[in-house]
Write an enzyme that holds these catalytic residues in place. Sequence first.
Site, PDB file in Angstrom:
ATOM      1  N   SER A 145     118.239 -22.535  52.146  1.00  0.00           N
ATOM      2  CA  SER A 145     119.289 -23.377  52.747  1.00  0.00           C
ATOM      3  C   SER A 145     120.283 -22.502  53.515  1.00  0.00           C
ATOM      4  O   SER A 145     120.724 -22.859  54.604  1.00  0.00           O
ATOM      5  CB  SER A 145     120.015 -24.205  51.684  1.00  0.00           C
ATOM      6  OG  SER A 145     120.693 -23.374  50.767  1.00  0.00           O
ATOM      7  N   ASP A 203     125.145 -16.826  49.223  1.00  0.00           N
ATOM      8  CA  ASP A 203     123.867 -16.898  49.954  1.00  0.00           C
ATOM      9  C   ASP A 203     124.078 -16.806  51.469  1.00  0.00           C
ATOM     10  O   ASP A 203     123.366 -16.063  52.167  1.00  0.00           O
ATOM     11  CB  ASP A 203     123.130 -18.204  49.618  1.00  0.00           C
ATOM     12  CG  ASP A 203     122.673 -18.254  48.175  1.00  0.00           C
ATOM     13  OD1 ASP A 203     122.916 -17.281  47.443  1.00  0.00           O
ATOM     14  OD2 ASP A 203     122.066 -19.279  47.780  1.00  0.00           O
TER      15      ASP A 203
HETATM   16  N1  ATP Z   1     113.037 -24.275  56.902  1.00  0.00           N
HETATM   17  C1  ATP Z   1     113.814 -25.302  56.619  1.00  0.00           C
HETATM   18  N2  ATP Z   1     113.822 -26.390  57.420  1.00  0.00           N
HETATM   19  C2  ATP Z   1     114.619 -27.425  57.125  1.00  0.00           C
HETATM   20  N3  ATP Z   1     115.442 -27.506  56.055  1.00  0.00           N
HETATM   21  C3  ATP Z   1     115.484 -26.468  55.242  1.00  0.00           C
HETATM   22  C4  ATP Z   1     114.673 -25.316  55.464  1.00  0.00           C
HETATM   23  N4  ATP Z   1     114.920 -24.453  54.474  1.00  0.00           N
HETATM   24  C5  ATP Z   1     115.832 -25.043  53.657  1.00  0.00           C
HETATM   25  N5  ATP Z   1     116.172 -26.251  54.117  1.00  0.00           N
HETATM   26  C6  ATP Z   1     117.146 -27.183  53.494  1.00  0.00           C
HETATM   27  O1  ATP Z   1     117.668 -26.547  52.339  1.00  0.00           O
HETATM   28  C7  ATP Z   1     117.335 -27.285  51.140  1.00  0.00           C
HETATM   29  C8  ATP Z   1     117.002 -26.341  50.009  1.00  0.00           C
HETATM   30  O2  ATP Z   1     118.182 -25.794  49.570  1.00  0.00           O
HETATM   31  P1  ATP Z   1     118.414 -25.307  48.072  1.00  0.00           P
HETATM   32  O3  ATP Z   1     119.731 -24.674  48.088  1.00  0.00           O
HETATM   33  O4  ATP Z   1     118.159 -26.414  47.108  1.00  0.00           O
HETATM   34  O5  ATP Z   1     117.279 -24.210  47.846  1.00  0.00           O
HETATM   35  P2  ATP Z   1     117.249 -22.676  48.274  1.00  0.00           P
HETATM   36  O6  ATP Z   1     118.353 -22.422  49.214  1.00  0.00           O
HETATM   37  O7  ATP Z   1     115.869 -22.373  48.732  1.00  0.00           O
HETATM   38  O8  ATP Z   1     117.492 -21.946  46.890  1.00  0.00           O
HETATM   39  P3  ATP Z   1     118.826 -21.192  46.345  1.00  0.00           P
HETATM   40  O9  ATP Z   1     119.988 -21.990  46.843  1.00  0.00           O
HETATM   41  O10 ATP Z   1     118.681 -21.261  44.853  1.00  0.00           O
HETATM   42  O11 ATP Z   1     118.720 -19.831  46.886  1.00  0.00           O
HETATM   43  C9  ATP Z   1     116.154 -28.153  51.539  1.00  0.00           C
HETATM   44  O12 ATP Z   1     116.116 -29.316  50.721  1.00  0.00           O
HETATM   45  C10 ATP Z   1     116.454 -28.454  53.007  1.00  0.00           C
HETATM   46  O13 ATP Z   1     117.366 -29.529  53.095  1.00  0.00           O
HETATM   47  C1  MEV Z   2     123.207 -20.888  41.856  1.00  0.00           C
HETATM   48  C2  MEV Z   2     123.977 -20.113  42.913  1.00  0.00           C
HETATM   49  O1  MEV Z   2     124.866 -19.218  42.252  1.00  0.00           O
HETATM   50  C3  MEV Z   2     123.061 -19.251  43.764  1.00  0.00           C
HETATM   51  C4  MEV Z   2     122.003 -19.980  44.510  1.00  0.00           C
HETATM   52  O2  MEV Z   2     121.256 -19.054  45.273  1.00  0.00           O
HETATM   53  C5  MEV Z   2     124.756 -21.087  43.757  1.00  0.00           C
HETATM   54  C6  MEV Z   2     125.811 -20.435  44.631  1.00  0.00           C
HETATM   55  O3  MEV Z   2     126.207 -19.310  44.382  1.00  0.00           O
HETATM   56  O4  MEV Z   2     126.249 -21.115  45.569  1.00  0.00           O
HETATM   57 MG    MG Z   3     120.392 -22.803  48.721  1.00  0.00          MG
END
Ligand code: ATP
Ligand code: MEV
Ligand code: MG
Length: 396
Positions: A145, A203
């Site tokens: 994300s 992030d």
């Molecule tokens: N390549 C992409 N294209 C479109 N949307 C995306 C893409 N990558 C991420 N997203 C958006 O980000 C969301 C995922 O975000 P989420 O924060 O839940 O997971 P993450 O960022 O992979 O993990 P974390 O936050 O734990 O590092 C997806 O549901 C989508 O809405």
């Molecule tokens: C779970 C969390 O600590 C990390 C997600 O990659 C959420 C955040 O810091 O925003």
């Molecule tokens: Mg995320």
Amino acid sequence: MQTLEFFVSAPGKVILHGEHSVVHGQVALAVSLNLRTFLQLQSTSSGEVHINLPNIDTFLSWEITALQSLLAGCKAEQGGLKELDADLLKRLREFTRISEDSTDTRSMAVLAFLYMYLSVFAESLASITVSVWSELPTGAGLGSSAAYNVCLSAALLSARGNISNPLTPQQESARWSKEEMELINRWAFMGEKIIHGNPSGVDNAVGTWGGFLRYHAGNISPLSWVPVLRILLTNTKVPRSTKVLVSGVKDKINKFPSVLKPVLESVSAVSCVCEQTLTEMAERGPSAEHYNILEELIDINQHHLNVMGVGHSSLDTLCRVTLARGLHSKLTGAGGGGCGITLLRPETDTSVIQSTVEELKACGFDCWETSIGAPGVQQHSSAALSQHILKILSSY
Ligand SMILES: Nc1ncnc2c1ncn2[C@@H]1O[C@H](COP(=O)(O)OP(=O)(O)OP(=O)(O)O)[C@@H](O)[C@H]1O
Ligand SMILES: C[C@@](O)(CCO)CC(=O)[O-]
Ligand SMILES: [Mg+2]
């Protein structure tokens, strides 16, 4: 609009220590990954805005005239970019029929895009086509994300002329100035707020700046002295949502504040001891004792994350399979499934790594050795991108 077409990319990340605690003001250590998200922005004359998101099978367009009505009464200046414009978000939710409690992958991505596009181009909505494709698994704990939001922020701000277009004709890749990167980071944080609910900002900071970072209550310090670490990444492929997990931890803290607060503080102490150990390793050279400490810290943190309620049986399997070979693992990112990291010692035999990877794959997981410390957000010429990536981005 200054340009007709340009490309940007931003890296994913792994959190070594401090996920979840960092949301509550504690220290986290995070590092960028060599897996990136790529974005192509083209200005058009169609009178429409198109977004193509092949990773999540989403291809949408809107008439600019329809979007214009959403801006009625919108604040031109975003209040120093500290808070989301709640009215605009509400109008957007009504327009797209996305409910407030939705965690649907496509809905979140579309909402973040439209919010950023409308806010950045508020004064004069431009006809553009934006295509985003990522090497990162979506929603698996590797900052997909944030990489998405950093790319959107950099591309939209550049296209609008709020920041420069740093690439010169001779260059393949270029970065923005410190001030411009700070603006990119702040807008990406807005996107994270839409997708995550209550992000710490770690992030998007890694996606923007790249490298190895210490993050504490909004303060970002790059760690320039770090040893080369070998990390095995495992994607359990169990789907989860960062928004849901972050809010679950908050509920637990509210329910048992005196129980959970010491856990968050202990995780922060783990991050600090890890940082000291890494600095010593870089200064004096790594020893077996340094690796023993790093492994113990990984085990302690994994227990704490289980206490917070963000573990998962798939992550228990990862820890068990790797520990059987003397390797230590923890979840990374929000947990609840998604990805875990395993620290490899310099002396870890290739045959041990191979058999571990095989057993993890037999559990249904993806598993690969990764390289960390990639550069943050960049602008690229088309010549800098592989044919594979160009083909995906240009095929819509
Ligand atoms: N390549 C992409 N294209 C479109 N949307 C995306 C893409 N990558 C991420 N997203 C958006 O980000 C969301 C995922 O975000 P989420 O924060 O839940 O997971 P993450 O960022 O992979 O993990 P974390 O936050 O734990 O590092 C997806 O549901 C989508 O809405
Ligand atoms: C779970 C969390 O600590 C990390 C997600 O990659 C959420 C955040 O810091 O925003
Ligand atoms: Mg995320």
